[in-house]
Design an enzyme around this catalytic site. Structure first.
Site, short mmCIF file in Angstrom:
data_model
loop_
_atom_site.label_atom_id
_atom_site.label_comp_id
_atom_site.label_asym_id
_atom_site.label_seq_id
_atom_site.Cartn_x
_atom_site.Cartn_y
_atom_site.Cartn_z
NE ARG A 182 -4.09 1.88 0.83
CZ ARG A 182 -5.08 2.17 0.00
NH1 ARG A 182 -5.06 1.75 -1.26
NH2 ARG A 182 -6.09 2.89 0.43
CB THR A 197 -9.10 -0.60 -8.11
OG1 THR A 197 -9.04 0.64 -7.43
CG2 THR A 197 -8.38 -1.66 -7.32
CB SER A 222 -7.06 -0.24 1.20
OG SER A 222 -7.55 -0.87 0.02
CB SER A 223 -12.49 -0.82 0.46
OG SER A 223 -12.85 0.30 1.22
#
Ligand code: DON
Length: 582
Positions: free
Chosen positions: A110, A389, A460-461
């Protein structure tokens, strides 16, 4: 899973395949090829992703003796060329590996806030979010993690040489890719903002500022050079070499906060994944700094107390339950989730049965709850999310599985390319809670845990997941879609596990999402009218989106017991598998 070594074949004469890509020839009979389609049998290994060229590149790596990590690395670099709206070098993500022996690792690459970041850096003089600087230019750029993440994964688990895995991407960038309709649409949608950055415009737009039409060739020479330097020198070429210098110079010139020390100090991290169970299956998912695992496992744990299999997949009663458990999981997310290296996050207590039972007790199976009624002190709404994404899934012939989701945050990230580097930079800083102390009912979350801090990773998801049955991977999945991601993954998992659907059927089901705020069910256009009416009658507000997510997955074909790689149709994905040449 063997560590790095030479390819398993001494006769390493490269051959040129149809794609103009170098590959090592296979060394044992039968001769093997790669089949590409929307759904392909995957007993000998496969990749499913958003793009057929990248999927094929990954499968060729498997064919040539690479393992699932090798294929993932090659696919990820290829997607940075063929699907630059989300495939990336300038962003970050998560790679979850489950080895055939059951060991699992979560590689967290990340992005990280620069050391000079501060919690109110996106607020203007009136204390409002600066809508330009939170999305565009260099201020929303987090320290990219992708190259470090792929490097770490390969260093620990790869089998083929690193340079071999980048070679296809280099060839594609240098020789050009044919712009597919999906890419043409994506560039056209972003053209006005890409035009604000001279370097992004030079690479991705025509001289008159128009987007290239489908069928045109997109050559990315600077990207080829960047990839070549990474192939030759490893991750240091990106974090310490000329690429780093260019990133820092451009950032400094344009008001960003990236420094050479930020880049040199970036580390991808190997973390222990979260593990849970659902209806006797093991679920392996991501820990913070993603909330994907928490939302998914907490939602599944709540659903475990309902007789889901007695409800039809996609029926109003079933969708109501999905929405209600998601609503509650998102409340826990907003209250607690963030980078656990910075704030204490007790995920175990959120995904356990005690918490699930507490939530189940206030779910009415026939009527919608009100988010305000359960949220208490949290008054908030979460901003809408696009779908940009990208996710891919890999399995190799030995049963090693990789699930990877990575992102630039929005499509084309911050819409800037540092001169000479050839790749778009992320706007991931936007995933922090940028309005400290202020949540809104439209979706903005201002809770403390995910406030900006130097060197912290934004929440984040993303939700790469591996489901196992009897000690073997059973389902490998994930999706883009921001906060809708766990809902898309939940839909696919419950479709297969509770309703006995094939993976194709589960992927095709209309998707919904509830994120606490806005207090409404977001649903795909494909949701039938009668279902909508029934949900409204239960008290839900509805909001239509065209599509939600893009789940390229691998599962077990009930008819044959063999793996099947299945591409999501929503963005014209593809699956590629190794097959015996007929
Ligand atoms: O990390 C996240 O959850 C988001 N930055 C992912 C963004 C995404 O999926 C794009 N679409 N909303």
């Amino acid at each position: 899973m063997p560590g790095p070594s030479a390819p398993p074949c001494s006769n390493l004469v490269p051959i040129v395949l149809a794609l103009g890509i170098f590959a090592w020839p296979g060394c044992s009979a039968p001769v093997r090829e790669v089949a590409v389609g929307m759904q392909v049998p995957a007993a000998a290994g496969a990749v499913a992703c958003v793009d057929p060229v990248a999927a094929r590149i990954g499968a060729l790596v498997l064919r040539d003796g690479g393992n699932a990590v090798d294929a993932a690395v090659a696919t990820a670099f290829a997607l940075a060329v063929t699907w630059p709206e989300a495939g990336n070098l300038g962003g970050g993500g998560f790679l979850l590996l489950r080895q055939a022996d059951g060991a699992a690792t979560f590689i967290d690459y990340r992005e990280m806030a620069p050391a000079a970041a501060s919690k109110d850096m996106f607020l203007d003089a009136n204390g409002e979010v600066d809508r330009y600087h939170v999305r565009l230019g260099y201020r929303p750029v987090g320290v990219p993690g992708t190259v470090a993440g792929l490097w770490l994964a390969h260093e620990r688990y790869g089998r083929l040489p690193w340079a071999r895995l980048l070679a296809p991407a280099i060839a594609l960038a240098a020789e050009g890719v044919t712009v597919r309709p999906a890419l043409a649409r994506s560039i056209a949608e972003a053209a006005a903002e890409l035009a604000l950055d001279a370097e992004a415009a030079r690479i991705f737009l025509r001289a008159d500022g128009a987007a290239p039409p489908a069928g045109e060739r997109l050559v990315q020479s600077d990207l080829a050079a960047t990839l070549r330097s990474i192939a030759d020198e490893g991750a240091d070429a990106f974090y310490r070499g000329a690429v780093a210098q260019r990133l820092v110079a451009a950032s400094r010139a344009q008001g960003g906060r990236l420094t050479a020390a930020d880049l040199a100090g970036y580390r991808a991290l190997a973390r222990d994944p979260l593990r849970g169970s659902y209806r006797g299956l093991e679920i392996i998912a991501g820990p913070p700094p993603t909330s994907g695992g928490q939302v998914l496992l907490e939602s599944l744990q709540q659903l475990q107390g309902f007789a889901m299999s007695e409800l039809a997949a996609g029926s109003p009663a079933e969708l109501h339950l999905l929405a209600e458990v998601l609503r509650r999981s998102f409340l826990d997310r907003a209250r607690h989730l963030a980078d656990a290296d910075f704030v204490a996050v007790d995920v175990a207590s959120l995904i356990d049965e005690a918490n699930a039972a507490r939530w189940r007790a206030n779910i009415d199976p026939h009527h919608a709850s009100r988010s305000d009624a359960i949220a208490g002190d949290l008054d908030g709404t979460l901003p809408p999310e696009g779908g940009h994404t990208t996710h891919f899934s890999v399995i190799d012939a030995d049963g090693n599985a990789v699930t990877n989701t990575y992102t630039l945050e929005e499509a084309w990230g911050a819409k800037v390319v540092a001169p000479g580097t050839g790749f778009v930079l992320n706007n991931e800083m936007h995933d922090f809670n940028v309005t400290p102390g202020r949540s809104t009912r439209s979706g903005r979350v201002g809770t403390r845990p995910n406030e900006i801090a130097p060197c912290k990773r934004m929440l984040s998801s993303m939700c790469p997941v591996i489901v196992c049955r009897d000690g073997r991977p059973y389902l490998i999945a994930g999706s883009p879609g921001g906060r809708t991601i766990p809902a898309s993954v939940l839909r696919v998992l419950t479709g297969v596990i509770d309703h006995g659907l094939s993976l194709r059927e589960a992927i095709d089901l209309p998707r919904i999402h509830h994120g606490l705020y806005p207090d409404r069910i977001a649903h795909e256009r494909s949701l039938p009218e009668a279902t909508r009416a029934a949900l409204i009658a239960m008290g839900h507000a509805l909001h239509q989106e065209d599509t939600q997510g893009d789940c390229h997955a691998i599962g077990v074909d009930a008819a044959t017991g063999q793996y099947l790689a299945v591409a999501d149709r929503r963005r014209d994905g593809a699956a590629a598998a190794v097959i015996d040449d007929p």
